[in-house]
Design a protein around this motif. Structure first.
Motif, PDB file in Angstrom:
ATOM      1  N   SER A 120       0.024  -1.241   0.116  1.00  0.00           N
ATOM      2  CA  SER A 120       0.106  -0.437   0.110  1.00  0.00           C
ATOM      3  C   SER A 120       0.804   1.532  -0.210  1.00  0.00           C
ATOM      4  O   SER A 120       2.367   1.402   0.854  1.00  0.00           O
ATOM      5  CB  SER A 120      -0.953   0.121   1.523  1.00  0.00           C
ATOM      6  OG  SER A 120      -2.052  -1.014   1.104  1.00  0.00           O
ATOM      7  N   PHE A 131       0.597   5.014   0.831  1.00  0.00           N
ATOM      8  CA  PHE A 131      -0.160   6.018   1.782  1.00  0.00           C
ATOM      9  C   PHE A 131      -0.422   7.725   1.249  1.00  0.00           C
ATOM     10  O   PHE A 131       1.031   7.749   1.345  1.00  0.00           O
ATOM     11  CB  PHE A 131      -0.327   5.860   2.994  1.00  0.00           C
ATOM     12  CG  PHE A 131      -0.826   5.075   3.145  1.00  0.00           C
ATOM     13  CD1 PHE A 131      -2.404   4.370   3.417  1.00  0.00           C
ATOM     14  CD2 PHE A 131       0.060   4.230   3.542  1.00  0.00           C
ATOM     15  CE1 PHE A 131      -2.716   3.568   4.261  1.00  0.00           C
ATOM     16  CE2 PHE A 131      -0.952   2.378   4.168  1.00  0.00           C
ATOM     17  CZ  PHE A 131      -1.674   2.591   4.649  1.00  0.00           C
ATOM     18  N   ARG A 139      -8.391   4.276  -2.907  1.00  0.00           N
ATOM     19  CA  ARG A 139      -9.550   4.886  -1.648  1.00  0.00           C
ATOM     20  C   ARG A 139      -9.193   6.218  -0.924  1.00  0.00           C
ATOM     21  O   ARG A 139      -8.128   5.963  -0.663  1.00  0.00           O
ATOM     22  CB  ARG A 139      -9.998   3.301  -0.784  1.00  0.00           C
ATOM     23  CG  ARG A 139      -8.842   3.025  -0.089  1.00  0.00           C
ATOM     24  CD  ARG A 139      -9.500   1.565   0.168  1.00  0.00           C
ATOM     25  NE  ARG A 139      -8.614   0.959   0.796  1.00  0.00           N
ATOM     26  CZ  ARG A 139      -8.811  -0.113   1.482  1.00  0.00           C
ATOM     27  NH1 ARG A 139      -9.663  -0.422   1.031  1.00  0.00           N
ATOM     28  NH2 ARG A 139      -8.045  -0.882   2.435  1.00  0.00           N
ATOM     29  N   PRO A 140     -10.060   6.775  -0.833  1.00  0.00           N
ATOM     30  CA  PRO A 140      -9.798   8.243   0.266  1.00  0.00           C
ATOM     31  C   PRO A 140     -10.051   7.559   1.524  1.00  0.00           C
ATOM     32  O   PRO A 140     -11.463   6.399   1.412  1.00  0.00           O
ATOM     33  CB  PRO A 140     -11.540   8.891  -0.010  1.00  0.00           C
ATOM     34  CG  PRO A 140     -12.051   7.519  -0.531  1.00  0.00           C
ATOM     35  CD  PRO A 140     -11.661   6.995  -1.185  1.00  0.00           C
ATOM     36  N   LEU A 141      -9.397   8.089   2.250  1.00  0.00           N
ATOM     37  CA  LEU A 141      -9.545   8.022   3.463  1.00  0.00           C
ATOM     38  C   LEU A 141      -9.291   9.120   5.033  1.00  0.00           C
ATOM     39  O   LEU A 141      -9.350   9.842   4.519  1.00  0.00           O
ATOM     40  CB  LEU A 141      -8.798   6.634   4.833  1.00  0.00           C
ATOM     41  CG  LEU A 141      -8.461   5.130   4.189  1.00  0.00           C
ATOM     42  CD1 LEU A 141      -6.952   4.284   3.747  1.00  0.00           C
ATOM     43  CD2 LEU A 141      -9.540   4.404   3.850  1.00  0.00           C
ATOM     44  N   SER A 142     -10.055   9.005   5.871  1.00  0.00           N
ATOM     45  CA  SER A 142      -9.559  10.111   6.934  1.00  0.00           C
ATOM     46  C   SER A 142      -9.457   9.688   8.243  1.00  0.00           C
ATOM     47  O   SER A 142      -9.888   8.617   8.664  1.00  0.00           O
ATOM     48  CB  SER A 142     -10.591  10.456   6.635  1.00  0.00           C
ATOM     49  OG  SER A 142     -11.683   9.691   7.556  1.00  0.00           O
ATOM     50  N   SER A 143      -8.331  10.521   8.628  1.00  0.00           N
ATOM     51  CA  SER A 143      -8.317  10.280  10.301  1.00  0.00           C
ATOM     52  C   SER A 143      -8.198  11.546  10.932  1.00  0.00           C
ATOM     53  O   SER A 143      -7.491  12.250  10.972  1.00  0.00           O
ATOM     54  CB  SER A 143      -6.790   9.594  10.627  1.00  0.00           C
ATOM     55  OG  SER A 143      -6.678   9.164  12.018  1.00  0.00           O
ATOM     56  N   TYR A 184      -7.746  13.944   5.895  1.00  0.00           N
ATOM     57  CA  TYR A 184      -8.455  13.349   4.112  1.00  0.00           C
ATOM     58  C   TYR A 184      -6.814  12.342   3.884  1.00  0.00           C
ATOM     59  O   TYR A 184      -5.866  13.722   3.999  1.00  0.00           O
ATOM     60  CB  TYR A 184      -8.945  13.682   3.695  1.00  0.00           C
ATOM     61  CG  TYR A 184     -10.218  13.881   3.346  1.00  0.00           C
ATOM     62  CD1 TYR A 184     -11.239  13.341   3.380  1.00  0.00           C
ATOM     63  CD2 TYR A 184     -11.255  14.910   3.898  1.00  0.00           C
ATOM     64  CE1 TYR A 184     -12.729  13.446   3.907  1.00  0.00           C
ATOM     65  CE2 TYR A 184     -12.117  15.273   3.801  1.00  0.00           C
ATOM     66  CZ  TYR A 184     -12.912  14.728   4.072  1.00  0.00           C
ATOM     67  OH  TYR A 184     -14.349  14.608   4.568  1.00  0.00           O
ATOM     68  N   TYR A 185      -6.616  11.251   4.179  1.00  0.00           N
ATOM     69  CA  TYR A 185      -5.612  10.715   2.470  1.00  0.00           C
ATOM     70  C   TYR A 185      -6.100  10.026   1.836  1.00  0.00           C
ATOM     71  O   TYR A 185      -7.685   9.203   1.751  1.00  0.00           O
ATOM     72  CB  TYR A 185      -4.412  10.685   4.265  1.00  0.00           C
ATOM     73  CG  TYR A 185      -5.132   9.741   4.690  1.00  0.00           C
ATOM     74  CD1 TYR A 185      -4.430   7.765   4.596  1.00  0.00           C
ATOM     75  CD2 TYR A 185      -5.929   9.563   5.771  1.00  0.00           C
ATOM     76  CE1 TYR A 185      -4.837   6.891   5.343  1.00  0.00           C
ATOM     77  CE2 TYR A 185      -6.233   8.732   6.648  1.00  0.00           C
ATOM     78  CZ  TYR A 185      -5.359   7.425   6.702  1.00  0.00           C
ATOM     79  OH  TYR A 185      -6.178   6.220   7.246  1.00  0.00           O
ATOM     80  N   ILE A 186      -5.429   9.355   1.286  1.00  0.00           N
ATOM     81  CA  ILE A 186      -5.627   8.303   0.229  1.00  0.00           C
ATOM     82  C   ILE A 186      -4.342   6.813  -0.043  1.00  0.00           C
ATOM     83  O   ILE A 186      -3.536   7.406   0.883  1.00  0.00           O
ATOM     84  CB  ILE A 186      -5.474   8.405  -1.261  1.00  0.00           C
ATOM     85  CG1 ILE A 186      -6.438  10.352  -1.667  1.00  0.00           C
ATOM     86  CG2 ILE A 186      -5.305   7.618  -2.584  1.00  0.00           C
ATOM     87  CD1 ILE A 186      -5.462  10.324  -2.988  1.00  0.00           C
ATOM     88  N   GLU A 187      -4.867   5.756  -0.034  1.00  0.00           N
ATOM     89  CA  GLU A 187      -4.790   4.864   0.332  1.00  0.00           C
ATOM     90  C   GLU A 187      -4.896   4.160  -1.524  1.00  0.00           C
ATOM     91  O   GLU A 187      -5.577   3.798  -1.553  1.00  0.00           O
ATOM     92  CB  GLU A 187      -4.731   3.258   0.813  1.00  0.00           C
ATOM     93  CG  GLU A 187      -4.099   2.311   1.138  1.00  0.00           C
ATOM     94  CD  GLU A 187      -4.643   1.353   2.209  1.00  0.00           C
ATOM     95  OE1 GLU A 187      -4.148   0.264   2.115  1.00  0.00           O
ATOM     96  OE2 GLU A 187      -5.800   1.243   2.991  1.00  0.00           O
TER      97      GLU A 187
END
Length: 237
Positions: free
Chosen positions: A31, A33, A73-77, A81-84
């Motif tokens: 992956s 990121f 895919r988009p992710l958030s923490s 927002y960030y992308i994997e």
């Protein structure tokens, strides 16, 4: 989460990161990121940029690497927002702009010849020309090219007596047919117009008068059996 042979962090996207995707595909997958710092903490990507990247990155992966099963895919923490980019291991060796990369530890390196050859062997295909082609049958091949092959073979006393062989037997003896399909090598050797099947499958010959001046140019099209005669005629003149 830390960087490993299967995990890479980047704060923002650059097209050169296709090398990491290539390297992961040629190794065990992984992956990449986008939007995380070196420690794996989110630095965030603007929402408007996320939308554009979710469209651009898959297109760049398909155009540059011909990989169609990579997930973006988009992710958030922590509200950021960030992308994997999830890269599966590929069954065939992947290349980018004529170079193949491999993931070793936390680095991505260009494959050396031995590594590239080993990767091809592990994936069950030793050479580019051993891959099969679709929508080309034995009937599409050029009879004159087989005649030239038989003539050249008869001149070589160490070769098998192929005069009585039909074209299918010749292809079998040369290992140019696999699973009922012709290989690229079969197309190059015996197809009348191989560049219709394999773009760029022709020969250019030029006479250099200086480092910059080419006084005469020839572009030859046809099977390698036919060209083997034409090339020497041009070189002799």
């Amino acid at each position: 989460m830390i960087e490993t042979d299967r995990i890479e962090f980047k704060q923002s996207w650059r097209d050169e990161y296709l090398e990491h995707i290539c390297g992961m595909a040629n190794a065990e997958g992984g992956s990449l990121f986008i939007g995380l710092n070196d420690n794996g903490a989110p630095v965030g990507i603007a929402e408007k940029d996320i939308r554009k990247l979710l469209e651009d990155i898959p297109n760049k992966i398909v155009d540059g690497l011909h990989l169609y099963n990579v997930k973006v895919r988009p992710l958030s923490s922590e509200g950021k927002y960030y992308i994997e980019i999830v890269v599966p291991q590929c069954n065939e060796t992947v290349s980018l702009k004529g170079k193949s990369y491999i993931r070793i530890g936390t680095t991505t390196r260009v494959m050396g010849f031995d590594s590239y050859r080993e990767a091809l062997m592990e994936r069950g295909s030793l050479a580019w020309d051993s891959f099969t082609v679709n929508d080309v049958s034995i009937d599409d091949l050029d009879e004159d090219s087989f005649r030239i092959f038989k003539k050249k073979s008869s001149e070589n006393k160490s070769s098998s007596p192929v005069q009585a062989y039909d074209r299918y037997r010749i292809l079998e003896e040369l290992k140019l047919i696999r699973g009922g399909k012709l290989t690229r090598a079969a197309v190059l050797m015996f197809h009348r117009k191989p560049d219709d099947i394999i773009p760029g499958a022709f020969i250019r010959i030029g006479k250099m008068e200086s480092n910059e001046d080419v006084s005469s140019k020839f572009e030859l099209h046809g099977s390698l059996m036919r060209l083997s005669q034409d090339i020497f005629e041009i070189l002799e003149t």
